[in-house]
Scaffold this motif. Structure first.
Motif, PDB file in Angstrom:
ATOM      1  N   VAL A 105     -58.479 -58.595 -37.125  1.00  0.00           N
ATOM      2  CA  VAL A 105     -58.299 -57.866 -35.838  1.00  0.00           C
ATOM      3  C   VAL A 105     -59.093 -58.737 -34.700  1.00  0.00           C
ATOM      4  CG1 VAL A 105     -58.404 -55.732 -34.423  1.00  0.00           C
ATOM      5  CG2 VAL A 105     -58.425 -55.817 -36.887  1.00  0.00           C
ATOM      6  N   ALA A 106     -58.106 -59.281 -33.772  1.00  0.00           N
ATOM      7  CA  ALA A 106     -58.791 -60.275 -32.813  1.00  0.00           C
ATOM      8  C   ALA A 106     -58.137 -59.975 -31.455  1.00  0.00           C
ATOM      9  CB  ALA A 106     -58.270 -61.644 -33.303  1.00  0.00           C
ATOM     10  N   GLY A 107     -58.103 -61.109 -30.643  1.00  0.00           N
ATOM     11  CA  GLY A 107     -57.834 -60.985 -29.288  1.00  0.00           C
ATOM     12  C   GLY A 107     -58.790 -60.264 -28.354  1.00  0.00           C
ATOM     13  N   LEU A 108     -58.320 -59.431 -27.369  1.00  0.00           N
ATOM     14  CA  LEU A 108     -59.297 -59.004 -26.801  1.00  0.00           C
ATOM     15  C   LEU A 108     -60.058 -57.670 -27.349  1.00  0.00           C
ATOM     16  CD1 LEU A 108     -56.775 -58.641 -23.626  1.00  0.00           C
ATOM     17  CD2 LEU A 108     -58.563 -60.264 -23.970  1.00  0.00           C
ATOM     18  N   VAL A 109     -60.850 -58.288 -27.928  1.00  0.00           N
ATOM     19  CA  VAL A 109     -61.857 -57.393 -28.609  1.00  0.00           C
ATOM     20  C   VAL A 109     -63.352 -57.911 -28.472  1.00  0.00           C
ATOM     21  CG1 VAL A 109     -60.271 -56.428 -30.117  1.00  0.00           C
ATOM     22  CG2 VAL A 109     -61.692 -58.159 -31.117  1.00  0.00           C
ATOM     23  N   GLU A 110     -64.231 -57.063 -28.461  1.00  0.00           N
ATOM     24  CA  GLU A 110     -65.851 -57.413 -28.540  1.00  0.00           C
ATOM     25  C   GLU A 110     -66.222 -57.983 -29.975  1.00  0.00           C
ATOM     26  OE1 GLU A 110     -67.458 -58.043 -25.772  1.00  0.00           O
ATOM     27  OE2 GLU A 110     -66.415 -56.546 -24.584  1.00  0.00           O
ATOM     28  N   LYS A 111     -65.727 -57.478 -31.094  1.00  0.00           N
ATOM     29  CA  LYS A 111     -66.188 -57.762 -32.431  1.00  0.00           C
ATOM     30  C   LYS A 111     -64.977 -57.994 -33.236  1.00  0.00           C
ATOM     31  CE  LYS A 111     -70.285 -54.686 -31.942  1.00  0.00           C
ATOM     32  NZ  LYS A 111     -71.064 -53.464 -32.838  1.00  0.00           N
ATOM     33  N   PRO A 112     -64.453 -59.168 -33.305  1.00  0.00           N
ATOM     34  CA  PRO A 112     -63.275 -59.659 -34.187  1.00  0.00           C
ATOM     35  C   PRO A 112     -63.665 -58.904 -35.684  1.00  0.00           C
ATOM     36  CG  PRO A 112     -63.868 -61.227 -32.753  1.00  0.00           C
ATOM     37  CD  PRO A 112     -64.823 -60.290 -32.726  1.00  0.00           C
ATOM     38  N   LEU A 113     -62.663 -58.669 -36.271  1.00  0.00           N
ATOM     39  CA  LEU A 113     -62.827 -57.841 -37.752  1.00  0.00           C
ATOM     40  C   LEU A 113     -62.082 -58.988 -38.709  1.00  0.00           C
ATOM     41  CD1 LEU A 113     -62.435 -54.177 -37.103  1.00  0.00           C
ATOM     42  CD2 LEU A 113     -64.392 -55.598 -37.248  1.00  0.00           C
ATOM     43  N   SER A 114     -62.231 -58.858 -39.777  1.00  0.00           N
ATOM     44  CA  SER A 114     -61.648 -59.261 -41.116  1.00  0.00           C
ATOM     45  C   SER A 114     -61.856 -58.477 -42.378  1.00  0.00           C
ATOM     46  CB  SER A 114     -62.065 -60.921 -41.296  1.00  0.00           C
ATOM     47  OG  SER A 114     -61.105 -61.328 -42.614  1.00  0.00           O
ATOM     48  N   LEU A 115     -61.014 -57.507 -42.379  1.00  0.00           N
ATOM     49  CA  LEU A 115     -60.936 -56.575 -43.405  1.00  0.00           C
ATOM     50  C   LEU A 115     -60.199 -56.707 -44.674  1.00  0.00           C
ATOM     51  CD1 LEU A 115     -60.799 -53.438 -40.880  1.00  0.00           C
ATOM     52  CD2 LEU A 115     -63.049 -54.610 -41.898  1.00  0.00           C
ATOM     53  N   SER A 116     -61.051 -56.361 -45.905  1.00  0.00           N
ATOM     54  CA  SER A 116     -60.089 -56.516 -47.140  1.00  0.00           C
ATOM     55  C   SER A 116     -59.656 -54.864 -47.150  1.00  0.00           C
ATOM     56  CB  SER A 116     -61.015 -56.578 -48.273  1.00  0.00           C
ATOM     57  OG  SER A 116     -62.131 -55.509 -48.314  1.00  0.00           O
ATOM     58  N   ALA A 162     -57.501 -54.784 -22.425  1.00  0.00           N
ATOM     59  CA  ALA A 162     -56.277 -54.601 -23.477  1.00  0.00           C
ATOM     60  C   ALA A 162     -55.326 -53.570 -23.357  1.00  0.00           C
ATOM     61  CB  ALA A 162     -56.997 -54.566 -24.647  1.00  0.00           C
ATOM     62  N   ARG A 163     -54.142 -53.986 -23.249  1.00  0.00           N
ATOM     63  CA  ARG A 163     -53.014 -52.923 -23.050  1.00  0.00           C
ATOM     64  C   ARG A 163     -52.092 -52.713 -24.220  1.00  0.00           C
ATOM     65  NH1 ARG A 163     -49.501 -54.189 -18.154  1.00  0.00           N
ATOM     66  NH2 ARG A 163     -48.509 -52.431 -18.698  1.00  0.00           N
ATOM     67  N   TYR A 164     -51.816 -53.734 -24.940  1.00  0.00           N
ATOM     68  CA  TYR A 164     -51.061 -53.820 -26.223  1.00  0.00           C
ATOM     69  C   TYR A 164     -51.916 -54.070 -27.635  1.00  0.00           C
ATOM     70  CZ  TYR A 164     -47.650 -53.704 -22.265  1.00  0.00           C
ATOM     71  OH  TYR A 164     -46.884 -53.336 -21.290  1.00  0.00           O
ATOM     72  N   ALA A 165     -51.232 -53.651 -28.697  1.00  0.00           N
ATOM     73  CA  ALA A 165     -51.740 -54.163 -30.006  1.00  0.00           C
ATOM     74  C   ALA A 165     -50.294 -54.868 -30.451  1.00  0.00           C
ATOM     75  CB  ALA A 165     -51.857 -52.727 -30.950  1.00  0.00           C
ATOM     76  N   VAL A 166     -50.525 -56.000 -30.957  1.00  0.00           N
ATOM     77  CA  VAL A 166     -49.454 -56.854 -31.386  1.00  0.00           C
ATOM     78  C   VAL A 166     -49.415 -57.167 -32.839  1.00  0.00           C
ATOM     79  CG1 VAL A 166     -48.127 -59.244 -31.468  1.00  0.00           C
ATOM     80  CG2 VAL A 166     -48.998 -58.185 -29.405  1.00  0.00           C
ATOM     81  N   VAL A 232     -48.156 -56.506 -42.692  1.00  0.00           N
ATOM     82  CA  VAL A 232     -49.282 -56.823 -41.680  1.00  0.00           C
ATOM     83  C   VAL A 232     -50.426 -57.559 -42.014  1.00  0.00           C
ATOM     84  CG1 VAL A 232     -50.630 -55.978 -39.821  1.00  0.00           C
ATOM     85  CG2 VAL A 232     -48.414 -54.913 -40.263  1.00  0.00           C
ATOM     86  N   HIS A 233     -51.024 -58.434 -41.461  1.00  0.00           N
ATOM     87  CA  HIS A 233     -52.324 -59.138 -41.685  1.00  0.00           C
ATOM     88  C   HIS A 233     -52.891 -59.543 -40.486  1.00  0.00           C
ATOM     89  CE1 HIS A 233     -51.459 -63.605 -40.467  1.00  0.00           C
ATOM     90  NE2 HIS A 233     -50.221 -63.142 -40.330  1.00  0.00           N
ATOM     91  N   ARG A 234     -52.440 -59.324 -39.365  1.00  0.00           N
ATOM     92  CA  ARG A 234     -53.156 -59.610 -38.311  1.00  0.00           C
ATOM     93  C   ARG A 234     -52.833 -58.339 -36.925  1.00  0.00           C
ATOM     94  NH1 ARG A 234     -53.315 -63.694 -33.888  1.00  0.00           N
ATOM     95  NH2 ARG A 234     -55.349 -64.097 -33.103  1.00  0.00           N
ATOM     96  N   ILE A 235     -53.862 -57.982 -36.143  1.00  0.00           N
ATOM     97  CA  ILE A 235     -53.443 -57.195 -35.096  1.00  0.00           C
ATOM     98  C   ILE A 235     -54.259 -57.924 -33.926  1.00  0.00           C
ATOM     99  CG2 ILE A 235     -53.866 -54.907 -33.891  1.00  0.00           C
ATOM    100  CD1 ILE A 235     -53.818 -53.704 -36.823  1.00  0.00           C
ATOM    101  N   GLU A 236     -53.405 -58.127 -33.033  1.00  0.00           N
ATOM    102  CA  GLU A 236     -53.990 -58.750 -31.812  1.00  0.00           C
ATOM    103  C   GLU A 236     -53.870 -58.037 -30.399  1.00  0.00           C
ATOM    104  OE1 GLU A 236     -53.061 -63.124 -29.215  1.00  0.00           O
ATOM    105  OE2 GLU A 236     -51.827 -62.423 -30.766  1.00  0.00           O
ATOM    106  N   LEU A 237     -55.141 -57.925 -29.847  1.00  0.00           N
ATOM    107  CA  LEU A 237     -55.027 -56.954 -28.659  1.00  0.00           C
ATOM    108  C   LEU A 237     -54.887 -57.908 -27.466  1.00  0.00           C
ATOM    109  CD1 LEU A 237     -55.510 -54.027 -29.037  1.00  0.00           C
ATOM    110  CD2 LEU A 237     -56.766 -55.213 -31.006  1.00  0.00           C
ATOM    111  N   VAL A 238     -53.886 -57.518 -26.694  1.00  0.00           N
ATOM    112  CA  VAL A 238     -53.452 -58.475 -25.523  1.00  0.00           C
ATOM    113  C   VAL A 238     -53.413 -57.456 -24.487  1.00  0.00           C
ATOM    114  CG1 VAL A 238     -52.342 -60.047 -27.252  1.00  0.00           C
ATOM    115  CG2 VAL A 238     -51.109 -58.125 -25.833  1.00  0.00           C
TER     116      VAL A 238
END
Length: 263
Positions: A105-116, A162-166, A232-238
């Motif tokens: 979970v990346a992009g316009l976030v304060e705390k990027p995540l990498s979750l199993s 952030a407005r969208y989740a990609v 899905v493997h990545r969510i990007e906030l844009v």
């Protein structure tokens, strides 16, 4: 005189399929709509915004899609789109039962995540029995289990702009001389935080099958099936969709589909 009753779901489905969806039938007669400067396509794209506004007006922010009982599950969930990704990366993850897979979970976030997958499954879960409506005209009821997407966004602390989740996926949807195109899509944050929008890892009481999107797919229950990406493997906030694909918000949207796809 019989009383006329307008069913919101039927009205919006008809609007989506009848207006912008007529270009999605796979009929060669509509191939010209892929031309970005075609006047008819421009009219249809204008109708996309109308569909979105009509959905928001009739459905509201928090209305729920209909949920069913287990007795309503009369067949296995019919898969849509790619059903067996042949990408080397995906096959490698599958061979290890997705032990090395991560959701970033990346992009316009304060705390990027990498979750199993195990970390996702340790979060509070939601199970819902809902109907999947495909733009091709078929429907299917199934039970989905996963984590509400809003909880994941809260953990990542989404930035105010952030407005969208990609959604970035592992399955290749198109191959050409210019390279591979993997599936991508998007929703706005209002739908991302809807209580029925989940990141599903289970279906009908079992682990999500490969043909239905293992290890993780999106369920956005107030929208058509192509708005629910698999693998899905990545969510990007844009803050905008212009940098993704052709700028229309998703793989099929770039080819004429309605971005909102509401029902």
């Amino acid at each position: 005189m019989p009383k006329f009753q307008l069913n919101r779901r039927r009205f919006l489905t008809a609007a989506s399929l009848g207006i912008s969806g007529m270009a999605l039938s796979g009929c060669d007669a509509f191939d010209f709509l892929q031309d970005s400067d075609n006047g008819v396509r421009n009219v249809l794209e204008g109708a996309n915004g109308l569909t979105y506004r009509a959905q928001r007006l009739l459905a509201g922010r928090a209305s729920l899609a209909q949920e069913f009982s287990e007795a309503d599950i009369r067949q296995s969930q019919r898969p849509n789109g790619v059903t067996a990704p042949d990408d080397d990366t995906y096959k490698g993850l599958l061979s290890n039962q997705f032990a090395d897979w991560r959701l970033d979970v990346a992009g316009l976030v304060e705390k990027p995540l990498s979750l199993s997958r195990e970390q996702l499954m340790a979060m509070p879960s939601r199970t819902q029995i809902t109907r999947h409506d495909c733009v091709e005209g078929w429907s299917c009821i199934a039970k989905w289990t996963g984590v509400q997407m809003g909880l994941v966004l809260d953990a990542a602390v989404v930035k105010p702009n952030a407005r969208y989740a990609v959604f970035h996926c592992l399955d290749t949807i198109e191959r050409s001389l210019s390279g591979e195109v993997k599936y991508y899509g998007s929703i706005d944050l209002l739908d991302a935080r809807h209580p029925q929008t989940i990141l599903a890892y289970g279906m009908n009481g079992k682990a999500l099958p490969v043909e239905n999107g293992a290890p993780l797919r999106v369920r956005v229950e107030r929208q058509l099936g192509y708005k629910m990406p698999k693998y899905v493997h990545r969510i990007e906030l844009v803050d905008g969709l212009g940098a993704m694909g052709l700028g229309k918000g998703g793989y099929w949207e770039d080819r004429g589909y309605d971005w909102y796809g509401g029902i």
